[in-house]
Enzyme design. Structure first.
Site, PDB file in Angstrom:
ATOM      1  N   LYS A  57       2.332  -3.343   7.386  1.00  0.00           N
ATOM      2  CA  LYS A  57       2.521  -3.537   5.943  1.00  0.00           C
ATOM      3  C   LYS A  57       3.975  -3.231   5.543  1.00  0.00           C
ATOM      4  CE  LYS A  57      -0.171  -4.524   3.236  1.00  0.00           C
ATOM      5  NZ  LYS A  57      -0.664  -5.871   2.773  1.00  0.00           N
ATOM      6  N   TYR A 105      -1.420  -0.301  11.268  1.00  0.00           N
ATOM      7  CA  TYR A 105      -1.657  -1.002   9.992  1.00  0.00           C
ATOM      8  C   TYR A 105      -0.484  -0.786   9.040  1.00  0.00           C
ATOM      9  CZ  TYR A 105      -3.202  -1.458   5.133  1.00  0.00           C
ATOM     10  OH  TYR A 105      -3.260  -1.767   3.790  1.00  0.00           O
ATOM     11  N   THR A 109       0.821  -1.209   0.000  1.00  0.00           N
ATOM     12  CA  THR A 109       0.000   0.000   0.000  1.00  0.00           C
ATOM     13  C   THR A 109       0.856   1.261   0.000  1.00  0.00           C
ATOM     14  OG1 THR A 109      -1.476   1.264   1.438  1.00  0.00           O
ATOM     15  CG2 THR A 109      -0.104  -0.342   2.523  1.00  0.00           C
ATOM     16  N   ASP A 110       0.273   2.368  -0.485  1.00  0.00           N
ATOM     17  CA  ASP A 110       0.979   3.656  -0.425  1.00  0.00           C
ATOM     18  C   ASP A 110       1.194   4.122   1.024  1.00  0.00           C
ATOM     19  OD1 ASP A 110      -1.680   4.320   0.158  1.00  0.00           O
ATOM     20  OD2 ASP A 110      -1.865   5.840  -1.426  1.00  0.00           O
ATOM     21  N   GLU A 111       0.405   3.548   1.955  1.00  0.00           N
ATOM     22  CA  GLU A 111       0.495   4.034   3.339  1.00  0.00           C
ATOM     23  C   GLU A 111       1.843   3.752   3.984  1.00  0.00           C
ATOM     24  OE1 GLU A 111      -2.862   3.575   5.846  1.00  0.00           O
ATOM     25  OE2 GLU A 111      -4.278   3.925   4.220  1.00  0.00           O
TER      26      GLU A 111
HETATM   27  P1  NAD Z   1     -10.051  -6.861   2.914  1.00  0.00           P
HETATM   28  O1  NAD Z   1      -9.970  -6.575   4.376  1.00  0.00           O
HETATM   29  O2  NAD Z   1     -11.300  -6.555   2.165  1.00  0.00           O
HETATM   30  O3  NAD Z   1      -9.746  -8.414   2.666  1.00  0.00           O
HETATM   31  C1  NAD Z   1      -8.725  -9.114   3.340  1.00  0.00           C
HETATM   32  C2  NAD Z   1      -8.961 -10.607   3.158  1.00  0.00           C
HETATM   33  O4  NAD Z   1      -7.880 -11.317   3.787  1.00  0.00           O
HETATM   34  C3  NAD Z   1     -10.250 -11.117   3.814  1.00  0.00           C
HETATM   35  O5  NAD Z   1     -10.947 -11.954   2.917  1.00  0.00           O
HETATM   36  C4  NAD Z   1      -9.755 -11.895   5.021  1.00  0.00           C
HETATM   37  O6  NAD Z   1     -10.631 -12.955   5.414  1.00  0.00           O
HETATM   38  C5  NAD Z   1      -8.413 -12.403   4.536  1.00  0.00           C
HETATM   39  N1  NAD Z   1      -7.473 -12.718   5.631  1.00  0.00           N
HETATM   40  C6  NAD Z   1      -7.184 -11.928   6.702  1.00  0.00           C
HETATM   41  N2  NAD Z   1      -6.281 -12.556   7.489  1.00  0.00           N
HETATM   42  C7  NAD Z   1      -5.980 -13.737   6.883  1.00  0.00           C
HETATM   43  C8  NAD Z   1      -5.096 -14.803   7.188  1.00  0.00           C
HETATM   44  N3  NAD Z   1      -4.339 -14.803   8.300  1.00  0.00           N
HETATM   45  N4  NAD Z   1      -5.023 -15.863   6.342  1.00  0.00           N
HETATM   46  C9  NAD Z   1      -5.807 -15.896   5.212  1.00  0.00           C
HETATM   47  N5  NAD Z   1      -6.671 -14.918   4.887  1.00  0.00           N
HETATM   48  C10 NAD Z   1      -6.755 -13.851   5.707  1.00  0.00           C
HETATM   49  O7  NAD Z   1      -8.803  -6.148   2.278  1.00  0.00           O
HETATM   50  P2  NAD Z   1      -8.638  -5.452   0.842  1.00  0.00           P
HETATM   51  O8  NAD Z   1      -9.077  -4.052   0.925  1.00  0.00           O
HETATM   52  O9  NAD Z   1      -9.168  -6.349  -0.188  1.00  0.00           O
HETATM   53  O10 NAD Z   1      -7.029  -5.418   0.747  1.00  0.00           O
HETATM   54  C11 NAD Z   1      -6.324  -6.537   0.204  1.00  0.00           C
HETATM   55  C12 NAD Z   1      -4.837  -6.242   0.244  1.00  0.00           C
HETATM   56  O11 NAD Z   1      -4.568  -5.064  -0.521  1.00  0.00           O
HETATM   57  C13 NAD Z   1      -4.280  -5.988   1.637  1.00  0.00           C
HETATM   58  O12 NAD Z   1      -3.010  -6.570   1.708  1.00  0.00           O
HETATM   59  C14 NAD Z   1      -4.176  -4.470   1.722  1.00  0.00           C
HETATM   60  O13 NAD Z   1      -3.145  -4.081   2.591  1.00  0.00           O
HETATM   61  C15 NAD Z   1      -3.850  -4.123   0.278  1.00  0.00           C
HETATM   62  N6  NAD Z   1      -4.263  -2.785  -0.187  1.00  0.00           N
HETATM   63  C16 NAD Z   1      -5.559  -2.354   0.001  1.00  0.00           C
HETATM   64  C17 NAD Z   1      -5.949  -1.103  -0.505  1.00  0.00           C
HETATM   65  C18 NAD Z   1      -7.361  -0.598  -0.353  1.00  0.00           C
HETATM   66  O14 NAD Z   1      -7.628   0.551  -0.701  1.00  0.00           O
HETATM   67  N7  NAD Z   1      -8.312  -1.395   0.142  1.00  0.00           N
HETATM   68  C19 NAD Z   1      -5.013  -0.312  -1.182  1.00  0.00           C
HETATM   69  C20 NAD Z   1      -3.694  -0.782  -1.335  1.00  0.00           C
HETATM   70  C21 NAD Z   1      -3.350  -2.022  -0.850  1.00  0.00           C
HETATM   71  O1  DAU Z   2      -4.100   4.083   0.767  1.00  0.00           O
HETATM   72  C1  DAU Z   2      -4.349   2.698   0.700  1.00  0.00           C
HETATM   73  C2  DAU Z   2      -5.113   2.278   1.929  1.00  0.00           C
HETATM   74  O2  DAU Z   2      -6.428   2.797   1.773  1.00  0.00           O
HETATM   75  C3  DAU Z   2      -5.142   0.764   2.138  1.00  0.00           C
HETATM   76  O3  DAU Z   2      -3.836   0.316   2.386  1.00  0.00           O
HETATM   77  C4  DAU Z   2      -6.055   0.402   3.311  1.00  0.00           C
HETATM   78  O4  DAU Z   2      -6.164  -1.004   3.428  1.00  0.00           O
HETATM   79  C5  DAU Z   2      -7.412   1.004   3.066  1.00  0.00           C
HETATM   80  O5  DAU Z   2      -8.252   0.751   4.178  1.00  0.00           O
HETATM   81  C6  DAU Z   2      -7.314   2.509   2.824  1.00  0.00           C
HETATM   82  O6  DAU Z   2      -6.914   3.206   4.033  1.00  0.00           O
HETATM   83  P1  DAU Z   2      -7.536   4.640   4.431  1.00  0.00           P
HETATM   84  O7  DAU Z   2      -7.359   4.832   5.878  1.00  0.00           O
HETATM   85  O8  DAU Z   2      -7.036   5.709   3.536  1.00  0.00           O
HETATM   86  O9  DAU Z   2      -9.073   4.353   4.041  1.00  0.00           O
HETATM   87  P2  DAU Z   2     -10.446   4.651   4.795  1.00  0.00           P
HETATM   88  O10 DAU Z   2     -11.533   4.289   3.831  1.00  0.00           O
HETATM   89  O11 DAU Z   2     -10.493   4.043   6.151  1.00  0.00           O
HETATM   90  O12 DAU Z   2     -10.413   6.230   4.957  1.00  0.00           O
HETATM   91  C7  DAU Z   2     -10.289   7.080   3.817  1.00  0.00           C
HETATM   92  C8  DAU Z   2     -10.273   8.515   4.319  1.00  0.00           C
HETATM   93  O13 DAU Z   2     -11.573   8.823   4.872  1.00  0.00           O
HETATM   94  C9  DAU Z   2      -9.280   8.753   5.446  1.00  0.00           C
HETATM   95  O14 DAU Z   2      -8.727  10.066   5.311  1.00  0.00           O
HETATM   96  C10 DAU Z   2     -10.128   8.691   6.713  1.00  0.00           C
HETATM   97  C11 DAU Z   2     -11.459   9.225   6.241  1.00  0.00           C
HETATM   98  N1  DAU Z   2     -12.648   8.671   6.960  1.00  0.00           N
HETATM   99  C12 DAU Z   2     -12.798   7.328   7.010  1.00  0.00           C
HETATM  100  C13 DAU Z   2     -13.875   6.773   7.671  1.00  0.00           C
HETATM  101  C14 DAU Z   2     -14.019   5.254   7.759  1.00  0.00           C
HETATM  102  C15 DAU Z   2     -13.582   9.527   7.512  1.00  0.00           C
HETATM  103  O15 DAU Z   2     -13.458  10.770   7.452  1.00  0.00           O
HETATM  104  N2  DAU Z   2     -14.655   8.988   8.177  1.00  0.00           N
HETATM  105  C16 DAU Z   2     -14.841   7.633   8.291  1.00  0.00           C
HETATM  106  O16 DAU Z   2     -15.830   7.194   8.931  1.00  0.00           O
END
Ligand code: NAD
Ligand code: DAU
Length: 338
Positions: free
Chosen positions: A156, A152, A127-129
């Site tokens: 990562k 988190y 992730t970019d985070e």
């Molecule tokens: P998500 O939380 O929707 O899904 C995570 C999945 O992993 C779930 O199905 C969960 O059951 C499974 N899981 C958790 N722990 C496990 C374990 N120990 N063994 C096997 N399975 C397990 O997450 P997402 O948003 O789909 O993100 C997927 C990946 O992409 C993550 O690695 C996250 O860090 C990365 N990522 C997410 C975003 C975003 O915006 N959501 C952006 C960049 C990177």
């Molecule tokens: O940047 C990539 C990441 O994006 C991934 O690695 C993470 O898995 C994914 O969860 C996401 O993280 P963020 O913290 O950026 O996403 P989130 O949707 O939780 O929040 C997006 C923005 O919105 C952040 O600035 C916090 C704000 N927010 C979020 C929630 C849930 C609010 O203002 N109110 C809220 O209730």
């Protein structure tokens, strides 16, 4: 090719498996997922018969070496794509331990199992985070120093560094992808966009953290999946690839767009106590992936967000089913403090 996808019942993993099965008629996919609160096997229901025949689901933990080594042998796995993770920043603030258990220890166990079984390719999804936060200008590039600010993102960054160490020390064929904020179908309604859709649809207040001016760089989930597919096919071992979509928006812009599309008043916006350690701005420089992999995002935010909200509207039953007891327990306790 036979690939093991981990975390395939989550948001991005499910979209990735759907893309891969649809585009590679001779690939087989084994999906290993623990089914935590965020994992939902329904996310892969309704696959066309021909694709379903090439798909196997296994419930289990990436940290279980006996299981993963057995799967590598039984299914003659060529490559691993590791999406499995605890992924929600707010939950990591509330309780960091599961993040380190899965994202660090789990990834290490999976890397070790893959190394023992001589897996030829391992794509680790990050992730970019991990880069921390930006000021008003500039973008993250692959050489930006890691400076994670939440439990988190620290977990990562740790797993990214494990991948680096496995490449440098053992010559293990691993590469890392880092992407900005995804949105699209099947996203769990704890994240900003589906949560705000739910609240707005129910005419409930939309909780915006702090001043609402934190910026995220939004990418449609299928564009991210395309990047991962390219990295799997063409990426160089030991390399990191950033993916983004020039989709910078502050949270107020995102929330008012959702309200406008749904025809709801902006007065539903409710400013609440900020997230601790809240990163101010993310923006991804993805020129390296453009040059090296031919990566180009296809979706604009304006059309992607409409398609996403249409999907949520058409899938109300899915949305209702994922809000089970454990979902409500966390949401109630987190937002009560805000
Ligand atoms: P998500 O939380 O929707 O899904 C995570 C999945 O992993 C779930 O199905 C969960 O059951 C499974 N899981 C958790 N722990 C496990 C374990 N120990 N063994 C096997 N399975 C397990 O997450 P997402 O948003 O789909 O993100 C997927 C990946 O992409 C993550 O690695 C996250 O860090 C990365 N990522 C997410 C975003 C975003 O915006 N959501 C952006 C960049 C990177
Ligand atoms: O940047 C990539 C990441 O994006 C991934 O690695 C993470 O898995 C994914 O969860 C996401 O993280 P963020 O913290 O950026 O996403 P989130 O949707 O939780 O929040 C997006 C923005 O919105 C952040 O600035 C916090 C704000 N927010 C979020 C929630 C849930 C609010 O203002 N109110 C809220 O209730």
């Amino acid at each position: 090719m036979q690939i093991l996808v981990t975390g395939g019942c989550g948001f991005i993993g499910a979209n990735f498996i759907r893309r891969i099965l649809g585009r590679h008629a001779d690939w087989r996919v084994v999906n290993l997922d623990k089914l935590t609160y965020a994992g939902n096997p329904d996310n892969l229901s309704g696959l066309p018969q021909e694709q379903a025949e090439r798909y196997t689901f296994v419930q289990g933990d990436i940290g279980d070496r006996e299981l993963t080594e057995g799967l590598f042998e039984e299914h003659r796995i060529d490559a691993v794509v590791n999406f499995a993770a605890e992924s929600h920043v707010d939950r990591s603030i509330h309780d960091p331990a599961p993040f380190f258990q899965t994202n660090v220890m789990g990834t290490q166990a999976l890397l070790e199992a893959a190394r023992a079984k001589k897996i030829e390719r391992f794509v680790h999804i990050s992730t970019d985070e991990v880069y921390g936060t930006l000021g008003p200008d500039g973008k993250f590039v692959e050489t930006t120093p890691l400076a994670p600010n939440s439990p988190y993102s620290a977990s990562k960054a740790s797993s990214d560094l494990l991948c680096r160490a496995y490449f440098e020390t053992y010559g293990f064929p691993v590469l890392v992808t880092r992407c900005s904020n995804n949105y699209g179908p099947y996203q769990f309604p704890e994240k900003l966009i589906p949560l705000m859709y739910l609240k707005a649809s129910a005419d409930e207040p939309l909780p915006v953290y702090g001043d609402g001016l934190n910026v995220r760089d939004w990418i449609y989930v299928d564009d991210h999946c395309k990047g991962v597919e390219l990295a799997l096919l063409k990426g160089k071992e030991g390399q990191v690839y950033n993916f983004g979509s020039d989709g910078e928006k502050n949270n107020l812009e995102v929330v008012t767009t959702i309200l406008d599309i749904l025809g709801k008043p902006h007065s539903l916006i409710s400013f609440v106590k900020d997230r601790p350690g809240h990163d101010r701005r993310y923006a991804m420089g993805y020129g390296f992936a453009q040059r090296e992999l031919g990566f180009e995002p296809e979706y604009e935010f304006a059309s992607g967000i409409r398609a996403t909200l249409d999907w949520y509207r058409a899938n109300d039953e899915w949305m209702a089913r994922v809000q089970d007891g454990s979902y409500r327990t966390f949401m109630d306790s987190w937002y009560k403090e805000r």
